[in-house]
Motif scaffolding. Structure first.
Motif, PDB file in Angstrom:
ATOM      1  N   LYS A 371      33.117  21.802  30.842  1.00 39.69           N
ATOM      2  CA  LYS A 371      33.638  20.536  31.378  1.00 39.69           C
ATOM      3  C   LYS A 371      33.163  20.325  32.810  1.00 39.69           C
ATOM      4  O   LYS A 371      32.699  19.248  33.165  1.00 39.69           O
ATOM      5  N   ASP A 372      33.300  21.360  33.623  1.00 42.49           N
ATOM      6  CA  ASP A 372      32.935  21.267  35.031  1.00 42.49           C
ATOM      7  C   ASP A 372      32.374  22.618  35.445  1.00 42.49           C
ATOM      8  O   ASP A 372      33.097  23.513  35.856  1.00 42.49           O
ATOM      9  N   ILE A 373      31.058  22.777  35.334  1.00 35.12           N
ATOM     10  CA  ILE A 373      30.423  24.067  35.571  1.00 35.12           C
ATOM     11  C   ILE A 373      30.606  24.526  37.007  1.00 35.12           C
ATOM     12  O   ILE A 373      30.717  25.718  37.294  1.00 35.12           O
ATOM     13  N   LEU A 374      30.687  23.560  37.958  1.00 39.18           N
ATOM     14  CA  LEU A 374      30.861  23.915  39.365  1.00 39.18           C
ATOM     15  C   LEU A 374      32.221  24.577  39.584  1.00 39.18           C
ATOM     16  O   LEU A 374      32.326  25.631  40.212  1.00 39.18           O
ATOM     17  N   LYS A 375      33.292  23.951  39.047  1.00 40.44           N
ATOM     18  CA  LYS A 375      34.627  24.534  39.188  1.00 40.44           C
ATOM     19  C   LYS A 375      34.722  25.865  38.441  1.00 40.44           C
ATOM     20  O   LYS A 375      35.380  26.812  38.897  1.00 40.44           O
ATOM     21  N   THR A 376      34.071  25.950  37.290  1.00 38.01           N
ATOM     22  CA  THR A 376      34.056  27.202  36.517  1.00 38.01           C
ATOM     23  C   THR A 376      33.542  28.345  37.372  1.00 38.01           C
ATOM     24  O   THR A 376      34.163  29.409  37.454  1.00 38.01           O
ATOM     25  N   ASN A 377      32.406  28.117  38.034  1.00 37.90           N
ATOM     26  CA  ASN A 377      31.789  29.168  38.830  1.00 37.90           C
ATOM     27  C   ASN A 377      32.577  29.464  40.109  1.00 37.90           C
ATOM     28  O   ASN A 377      32.582  30.593  40.597  1.00 37.90           O
ATOM     29  N   LYS A 378      33.247  28.449  40.635  1.00 42.13           N
ATOM     30  CA  LYS A 378      34.082  28.673  41.825  1.00 42.13           C
ATOM     31  C   LYS A 378      35.287  29.543  41.486  1.00 42.13           C
ATOM     32  O   LYS A 378      35.638  30.469  42.224  1.00 42.13           O
ATOM     33  N   PHE A 379      35.936  29.239  40.362  1.00 39.52           N
ATOM     34  CA  PHE A 379      37.098  30.037  39.967  1.00 39.52           C
ATOM     35  C   PHE A 379      36.691  31.442  39.520  1.00 39.52           C
ATOM     36  O   PHE A 379      37.437  32.406  39.731  1.00 39.52           O
ATOM     37  N   SER A 380      35.503  31.554  38.909  1.00 44.93           N
ATOM     38  CA  SER A 380      35.052  32.883  38.495  1.00 44.93           C
ATOM     39  C   SER A 380      34.782  33.758  39.724  1.00 44.93           C
ATOM     40  O   SER A 380      35.022  34.973  39.697  1.00 44.93           O
ATOM     41  N   PHE A 381      34.326  33.141  40.813  1.00 43.16           N
ATOM     42  CA  PHE A 381      34.160  33.894  42.060  1.00 43.16           C
ATOM     43  C   PHE A 381      35.510  34.416  42.548  1.00 43.16           C
ATOM     44  O   PHE A 381      35.640  35.578  42.939  1.00 43.16           O
ATOM     45  N   ARG A 382      36.536  33.555  42.508  1.00 42.80           N
ATOM     46  CA  ARG A 382      37.847  33.960  43.012  1.00 42.80           C
ATOM     47  C   ARG A 382      38.401  35.144  42.208  1.00 42.80           C
ATOM     48  O   ARG A 382      38.954  36.088  42.764  1.00 42.80           O
ATOM     49  N   LEU A 383      38.220  35.097  40.890  1.00 44.01           N
ATOM     50  CA  LEU A 383      38.705  36.179  40.040  1.00 44.01           C
ATOM     51  C   LEU A 383      37.978  37.483  40.357  1.00 44.01           C
ATOM     52  O   LEU A 383      38.601  38.533  40.553  1.00 44.01           O
ATOM     53  N   LYS A 384      36.658  37.416  40.414  1.00 42.58           N
ATOM     54  CA  LYS A 384      35.881  38.624  40.682  1.00 42.58           C
ATOM     55  C   LYS A 384      36.169  39.172  42.084  1.00 42.58           C
ATOM     56  O   LYS A 384      36.314  40.384  42.280  1.00 42.58           O
ATOM     57  N   TYR A 385      36.275  38.291  43.046  1.00 41.88           N
ATOM     58  CA  TYR A 385      36.487  38.700  44.440  1.00 41.88           C
ATOM     59  C   TYR A 385      37.789  39.488  44.583  1.00 41.88           C
ATOM     60  O   TYR A 385      37.814  40.564  45.178  1.00 41.88           O
ATOM     61  N   LEU A 386      38.853  38.953  44.028  1.00 38.51           N
ATOM     62  CA  LEU A 386      40.149  39.621  44.142  1.00 38.51           C
ATOM     63  C   LEU A 386      40.187  40.905  43.321  1.00 38.51           C
ATOM     64  O   LEU A 386      40.659  41.948  43.790  1.00 38.51           O
ATOM     65  N   ALA A 387      39.685  40.837  42.093  1.00 41.01           N
ATOM     66  CA  ALA A 387      39.712  42.013  41.217  1.00 41.01           C
ATOM     67  C   ALA A 387      38.821  43.128  41.751  1.00 41.01           C
ATOM     68  O   ALA A 387      39.193  44.308  41.707  1.00 41.01           O
ATOM     69  N   ASN A 388      37.648  42.764  42.259  1.00 39.56           N
ATOM     70  CA  ASN A 388      36.717  43.768  42.782  1.00 39.56           C
ATOM     71  C   ASN A 388      37.329  44.582  43.914  1.00 39.56           C
ATOM     72  O   ASN A 388      37.056  45.778  44.060  1.00 39.56           O
ATOM     73  N   ASN A 389      38.169  43.926  44.708  1.00 34.86           N
ATOM     74  CA  ASN A 389      38.782  44.620  45.840  1.00 34.86           C
ATOM     75  C   ASN A 389      39.809  45.658  45.413  1.00 34.86           C
ATOM     76  O   ASN A 389      40.227  46.484  46.227  1.00 34.86           O
ATOM     77  N   LEU A 390      40.196  45.624  44.138  1.00 33.05           N
ATOM     78  CA  LEU A 390      41.079  46.658  43.593  1.00 33.05           C
ATOM     79  C   LEU A 390      40.336  47.574  42.625  1.00 33.05           C
ATOM     80  O   LEU A 390      40.945  48.411  41.965  1.00 33.05           O
ATOM     81  N   GLY A 391      39.024  47.384  42.525  1.00 35.36           N
ATOM     82  CA  GLY A 391      38.231  48.244  41.645  1.00 35.36           C
ATOM     83  C   GLY A 391      38.190  47.787  40.204  1.00 35.36           C
ATOM     84  O   GLY A 391      37.994  48.604  39.297  1.00 35.36           O
ATOM     85  N   PHE A 392      38.340  46.464  39.970  1.00 38.35           N
ATOM     86  CA  PHE A 392      38.300  45.905  38.616  1.00 38.35           C
ATOM     87  C   PHE A 392      37.207  44.852  38.492  1.00 38.35           C
ATOM     88  O   PHE A 392      36.752  44.274  39.476  1.00 38.35           O
ATOM     89  N   LEU A 393      36.799  44.612  37.235  1.00 35.97           N
ATOM     90  CA  LEU A 393      35.794  43.593  36.882  1.00 35.97           C
ATOM     91  C   LEU A 393      34.487  43.811  37.644  1.00 35.97           C
ATOM     92  O   LEU A 393      33.839  42.861  38.082  1.00 35.97           O
ATOM     93  N   LEU A 394      34.101  45.078  37.773  1.00 32.85           N
ATOM     94  CA  LEU A 394      32.875  45.428  38.488  1.00 32.85           C
ATOM     95  C   LEU A 394      31.649  45.399  37.582  1.00 32.85           C
ATOM     96  O   LEU A 394      30.526  45.361  38.059  1.00 32.85           O
ATOM     97  N   GLN A 395      31.870  45.414  36.263  1.00 28.32           N
ATOM     98  CA  GLN A 395      30.756  45.426  35.320  1.00 28.32           C
ATOM     99  C   GLN A 395      30.268  44.008  35.022  1.00 28.32           C
ATOM    100  O   GLN A 395      30.969  43.025  35.257  1.00 28.32           O
TER     101      GLN A 395
END
Length: 460
Positions: A371-395
Motif C-alpha cells: 500500500k505504502d512502500i515508504l511507510k513500510t520501510n520506515k516502520f521496518s527500520f523502527r522494529l529492527k532498530y529497537l530489537a537489534n539493541n536487545l540482540g534480536f532480529l539480527l538475521q
C-alpha cells in the motif's frame, strides 16, 4: 525514569547511579564444574539485555562477572576425569564461552577467576579475624560468625532466630552456630594455597566479597544473580563485606526467577537439567533468547517444548513482517513506539511488554505492505532498530525463516530453481504443475510457505 525492583527493599525504586552516567555492575558467574544449562542461559541472557539497554540509554557500564574455578565439585569432577584442576577448569570455561557466544551473550568487561584473587581473599579474612567477625575452629578452618553481625538476614528478610530454628545441621564443635560458614578451608591436597592458618583454599561466599572489593572497592550500583543465590550466598556475601569494610554500598540487588520443568525447579540434584548446547541443536539461539525474555525476569519461567515452539512462532511473525522490506533509517515514523519501548524497559526491564510493542510495529508493517512502500520501510527500520539493541532480529529474514541448513550449494541452487519454476506456474495458474513441484521439494525434505510477498522455505 528507570525503575528497578530492589530485592533488599522488596520494591521498585528510581535508579540513580552512584557516579553520574557510570554504572558498576557485578553478577555472580558460573561455577565451572560442568557444561552450562538452561538456568544459566536464563540468568545471563537477562543481564546481557539489561547491559545492552543501559548502554543504549547512554550509561557507561562496567560489567564484572566472576568465574568460580575452585570448589568441591570441581575437585571431584577433575579427579573423575583424571585431569588437573587447571586444565579441567580452563576447558570448562572455554565450553561456557562457546555456549554464551552462540546465545548472543556479550562478554563482560572483565571476567576474573577466583584463583587469581587468593591474596585479596586472605587479606579480607585476616581483617575479619582481627575485628572478631571470624574464628578458627578445631579443624583449623576459618569460620565467619553470623552472631557477630546484628543485621544478618536483612537481605533475605529472615531473622537470625528464625534461621537458627529452621536449620537442619546439628551444632557441633566445628561451628559456634550452625549458620556460621567457612571462609578458609584447611586442605593440603590439590588446588590449595599457603595462608597464615595453614595450607587450604577459600570458601565459596568470600570470593565475591574479595572480587568486588578488588574491582569496585565494594561500591556497586547493581549486584545480580539467580534467585537461588539470595540465601545463603548473597546474604553471607553482604554480611562479610559490611563487617570487613564497616559498610558496603550496594544500591540494588537483582535476582532472576527459577526455571521450572514439570512443576519442579530445574536442578542437577533432581536430574531434570537441560544443557544449553543440547537445546540449541533443535532451536535457533534467538528462539531461546526470546523464550527467556517472554516472561518477566523476576518470575519463574516454565520450560517445555510447547513454550519454545511458541517463541519460534512469535519470532517468525516478526521476521515475516520484515521479509522483503528495506529498512529506511533516519526517519521519525513510529517514534511513539520507541517512547513506549523505553517506558517498558524503564519499568524494571519489562521485556514481555517490549515484545508486545514489537508486534504492534509488525502489524503496522503488514498493514502498509503493498500500500505504502515508504511507510513500510520506515516502520521496518523502527522494529529492527529497537530489537537489534536487545540482540534480536539480527538475521536476514529469509535466513531465519529458512532455518538451520547444512545443504551444499548444488542442492540450494536446485531448491531456488524449483521455487522460481513453481512461482511461474502459480502465476500462470498451472496449479497441478505448481503442486507437483511442491511435492518434489517435499521429497527433498523442503517445506514451503507462501507469504503475501513471496515464498520462503525451510528444511523439514
Amino acid at each position: 525514569m528507570l525503575k528497578i525492583f530492589n530485592t533488599r527493599t522488596r520494591k521498585k525504586e528510581i535508579f540513580k547511579p552512584i557516579q553520574k552516567d557510570k554504572i558498576n555492575l557485578y553478577v555472580c558467574g558460573v561455577t565451572v564444574y560442568d557444561l552450562c544449562h538452561v538456568g544459566h542461559g536464563r540468568t545471563f541472557v537477562f543481564f546481557d539485555i539489561m547491559v545492552r539497554y543501559l548502554r543504549f540509554s547512554g550509561f557507561q557500564v562496567e560489567y564484572i562477572r566472576n568465574i568460580t574455578d575452585v570448589d568441591d565439585k570441581i575437585i571431584l569432577k577433575s579427579r573423575k576425569e583424571n585431569s588437573t584442576i587447571s586444565s579441567f577448569t580452563t576447558s570448562m570455561i572455554k565450553e561456557m564461552h562457546k555456549d554464551f557466544k552462540l546465545l548472543g551473550i556479550d562478554s563482560p568487561n572483565k571476567e576474573p577467576r577466583v584463583t587469581d584473587h587468593i591474596d585479596n581473599i586472605i587479606d579480607i579474612i585476616q581483617e575479619l579475624i582481627k575485628k572478631k567477625h571470624a574464628y578458627i575452629n578445631n579443624n583449623g578452618d576459618v569460620v565467619f560468625s553470623v552472631d557477630s553481625d546484628a543485621n544478618y538476614g536483612i537481605l533475605s528478610r529472615q531473622s537470625l532466630h528464625s534461621l537458627k530454628s529452621g536449620v537442619r545441621v546439628p551444632i557441633n564443635n566445628m561451628k559456634n552456630n550452625p549458620l556460621d560458614f567457612i571462609l578458609w578451608k584447611i586442605f593440603n591436597k590439590e588446588c590449595s594455597w599457603n595462608s597464615p592458618w595453614g595450607r587450604g583454599r577459600p570458601g565459596w561466599h568470600i570470593e565475591c566479597s574479595a572480587i568486588t572489593d578488588a574491582f569496585f572497592k565494594n561500591v556497586i550500583d547493581i549486584h545480580g544473580g539467580g534467585s537461588d543465590l539470595l540465601f545463603p550466598h548473597h546474604e553471607n556475601e553482604m554480611s562479610q563485606s559490611i563487617c570487613f569494610n564497616n559498610k558496603s554500598i550496594i544500591n540494588f540487588w537483582m535476582h532472576t526467577g527459577m526455571v521450572i520443568i514439570n512443576n519442579q525447579k530445574m536442578s542437577k540434584s533432581l536430574g531434570n537439567v537441560y544443557l544449553l548446547r543440547d537445546v540449541l541443536k533443535k532451536y535457533e539461539p534467538e528462539v531461546l533468547r526470546y523464550f527467556f525474555l517472554s516472561t518477566h525476569y523476576r518470575h519463574p519461567i516454565y520450560y517445555c517444548e510447547k513454550n519454545l515452539d511458541q517463541a519460534y512462532m512469535s519470532l517468525k511473525y516478526l521476521y515475516t513482517a520484515l521479509y522483503n522490506t528495506h529498512p529506511l533509517s533516519n526517519n521519525e515514523e513510529g517514534i511513539n513506539f520507541q517512547l513506549d519501548f523505553h517506558n517498558a524497559m524503564d519499568d524494571d526491564f519489562n521485556t514481555p511488554k517490549v515484545f508486545s510493542i514489537f508486534f504492534k510495529i509488525a502489524r503496522k508493517i503488514n498493514f502498509f505492505k503493498n500500500k505504502d512502500i515508504l511507510k513500510t520501510n520506515k516502520f521496518s527500520f523502527r522494529l529492527k532498530y529497537l530489537a537489534n539493541n536487545l540482540g534480536f532480529l539480527l538475521q536476514k529474514p529469509e535466513d531465519f525463516l529458512q532455518g538451520k541448513t547444512t545443504l551444499n550449494s548444488s542442492i540450494l541452487k536446485k531448491i531456488k530453481f524449483l521455487i522460481e519454476k513453481r512461482n511461474i506456474a502459480r502465476h500462470l495458474k498451472l496449479w497441478k504443475k505448481a503442486d507437483d513441484i511442491r511435492k518434489e521439494l517435499i521429497s527433498l525434505d523442503i517445506i514451503l510457505e507462501d507469504l503475501p510477498d513471496g515464498t520462503v522455505w525451510r528444511k523439514k
